[in-house]
Design an enzyme around this catalytic site. Structure first.
Site, PDB file in Angstrom:
ATOM      1  N   HIS A   1      36.969  29.298  56.046  1.00 53.93           N
ATOM      2  CA  HIS A   1      38.085  28.007  56.136  1.00 53.93           C
ATOM      3  C   HIS A   1      38.488  27.772  57.800  1.00 53.93           C
ATOM      4  O   HIS A   1      39.370  27.673  57.906  1.00 53.93           O
ATOM      5  CB  HIS A   1      39.338  28.451  55.449  1.00 53.93           C
TER       6      HIS A   1
ATOM      7  N   HIS B   1      41.966  21.804  49.414  1.00 55.48           N
ATOM      8  CA  HIS B   1      42.107  22.815  48.623  1.00 55.48           C
ATOM      9  C   HIS B   1      43.351  22.901  47.883  1.00 55.48           C
ATOM     10  O   HIS B   1      44.179  23.707  47.917  1.00 55.48           O
ATOM     11  CB  HIS B   1      42.090  24.042  49.990  1.00 55.48           C
TER      12      HIS B   1
ATOM     13  N   GLU C   1      37.075  23.237  44.676  1.00 55.27           N
ATOM     14  CA  GLU C   1      36.873  23.038  46.060  1.00 55.27           C
ATOM     15  C   GLU C   1      35.401  22.475  46.158  1.00 55.27           C
ATOM     16  O   GLU C   1      34.517  23.240  46.005  1.00 55.27           O
ATOM     17  CB  GLU C   1      37.202  24.062  47.143  1.00 55.27           C
TER      18      GLU C   1
HETATM   19  C1  BGC Z   1      38.738  31.449  48.788  1.00 53.46           C
HETATM   20  C2  BGC Z   1      39.331  32.589  48.413  1.00 53.46           C
HETATM   21  C3  BGC Z   1      40.824  32.650  49.166  1.00 53.46           C
HETATM   22  C4  BGC Z   1      41.405  31.469  49.093  1.00 53.46           C
HETATM   23  C5  BGC Z   1      42.494  31.033  49.880  1.00 53.46           C
HETATM   24  C6  BGC Z   1      39.189  30.269  48.446  1.00 53.46           C
HETATM   25  O1  BGC Z   1      38.453  29.099  48.833  1.00 53.46           O
HETATM   26  O2  BGC Z   1      37.212  31.475  48.230  1.00 53.46           O
HETATM   27  O3  BGC Z   1      38.833  33.824  48.545  1.00 53.46           O
HETATM   28  O4  BGC Z   1      41.554  33.624  48.895  1.00 53.46           O
HETATM   29  O5  BGC Z   1      40.394  30.232  49.334  1.00 53.46           O
HETATM   30  O6  BGC Z   1      42.479  31.394  50.962  1.00 53.46           O
END
Ligand code: BGC
Length: 353
Positions: free
Chosen positions: A109, A184, A318
């Site tokens: 991310h 998200h 997402e």
């Molecule tokens: C990921 C997860 C993660 C979450 C928050 C998601 O997009 O796939 O593994 O824990 O985001 O960080």
């Protein structure tokens, strides 16, 4: 016609020496979407159930200070590259870049300080007859997080009278780079409790299984006969703890599924439904994949009203390019060249049944 102010803006604190604002967009149904210019965060969405009772269907936090401690990306705009890259390693035209490894051995991310952790600039506020929007922008300078290119994202966040949250992304670069933007939000259509009782339909016939560090193995596997088969509406909790290696690795669902439509074409991602409130959420996107994540790591994270989240209090859909795409040439390309424009559109539409 209800006489309402469609767009309101209040000061919400400061970060990185920049003023942060909280927007409230209101539509004719009386639904309200709050958006923070810090991280382009969708903070809350209050909307009616089948009896007209209002509830907030988004997980979030009470204040900017609480978001600054956020490590769950609650409601945030995620980029320049959303999701994971194996060992944080990419190569563009033979040049290798070592990105942050902020999730076990992998990049996640946007790295240490992704778009979710920056204050966006306000480009425009637009009030039209059936829709109100704010346009936010952030530029990641060349070399930031070790990624090439001055990359500018413009994100238009809208609330329509049809009860749609519309996210229109566009991005440009001045050097060849990789991009993968998503949002998200964690949804709970009841506004409380676990989401394991919600049902879900996904327009996805295939998914990308992962290794034990959540990096795709590269295979694109049919969902048939697996816990990932949501081609017909199914209760999320039914197989979430199934004795299947993938749900065991994810501690539930935390996987990319392949949306059943041509890459780049706008279409249905899925439909979530919660029976007691009658709230339903339809998701549409131009993206080829969707990370279905069931909030398996939420437990203890500080939520609204200074109350800790419980495990699986929210689910995320997402819209994205597939994880680790830069290292998997058979996945849809995430390369953005100068003089090209990246675009992405995702819509979350709320209806009551
Ligand atoms: C990921 C997860 C993660 C979450 C928050 C998601 O997009 O796939 O593994 O824990 O985001 O960080």
């Amino acid at each position: 016609m209800i006489d309402i102010k469609q767009i309101e803006k209040v000061a919400w604190g400061k970060h990185d020496d920049k003023d942060v604002y909280l927007y409230t967009l209101t539509n004719q149904k009386g639904s309200q979407l709050k958006v923070s210019t810090y991280g382009g965060i969708l903070v809350s969405f209050v909307t009616a159930d089948k009896n007209g009772e209002m509830a907030d269907v988004l997980l979030g936090k009470d204040s900017l200070e609480d978001y600054l401690k956020n490590d769950c990306y609650l409601g945030a705009t995620v980029g320049q590259f959303a999701n994971r890259i194996a060992k944080g390693k990419i190569s563009i035209d033979g040049v290798e870049y070592q990105l942050a490894t902020n999730n076990g051995p992998n990049f996640l991310h946007g790295g240490d300080k992704g778009f979710d952790s920056h204050v966006f600039d306000i480009v425009e506020e637009i009030s039209e007859e059936n829709v109100s929007s704010v346009v936010l922008s952030h530029t990641s300078p060349d070399g930031f997080e070790n990624l090439p290119g001055n990359v500018t994202l413009k994100l238009k966040i809208s609330l329509t009278d049809e009860n749609e949250i519309v996210l229109d992304y566009s991005a440009t670069t001045d050097k060849k780079t990789i991009v993968n933007f998503t949002s998200h939000p964690y949804f709970n259509l009841k506004g409380e409790g676990e989401i394991t009782d919600h049902s879900l339909l996904l327009n996805c016939k295939y998914y990308t299984p992962v290794d034990e560090t959540c990096i795709p193995t590269g295979e694109i596997v049919s969902v048939k006969g697996t816990p990932f088969d949501f081609t017909e509406e199914k209760v999320i909790g039914n197989e979430i703890d199934a004795d299947h290696d993938q749900t065991q690795i994810g501690i539930g669902y935390d996987h990319n599924l392949v949306i059943n439509k041509p890459v780049g074409e706008y279409g249905l991602v899925g439909i979530a439904y919660e029976a007691t409130t009658g709230r339903s959420m339809e998701v549409y996107s131009t993206e080829p994949g969707v990370q279905f994540y069931t909030g398996n790591w939420l437990e203890g994270d500080l939520g609204k009203n200074q109350t800790a989240h419980i495990k699986r209090q929210g689910f995320c859909l997402e819209a994205q390019h597939f994880p680790d795409s830069p290292n998997q040439p058979h996945f849809p390309s995430v390369i953005l060249n100068p003089n090209e424009e990246y675009t992405q559109k995702t819509v979350y539409k709320f209806v009551v049944k």
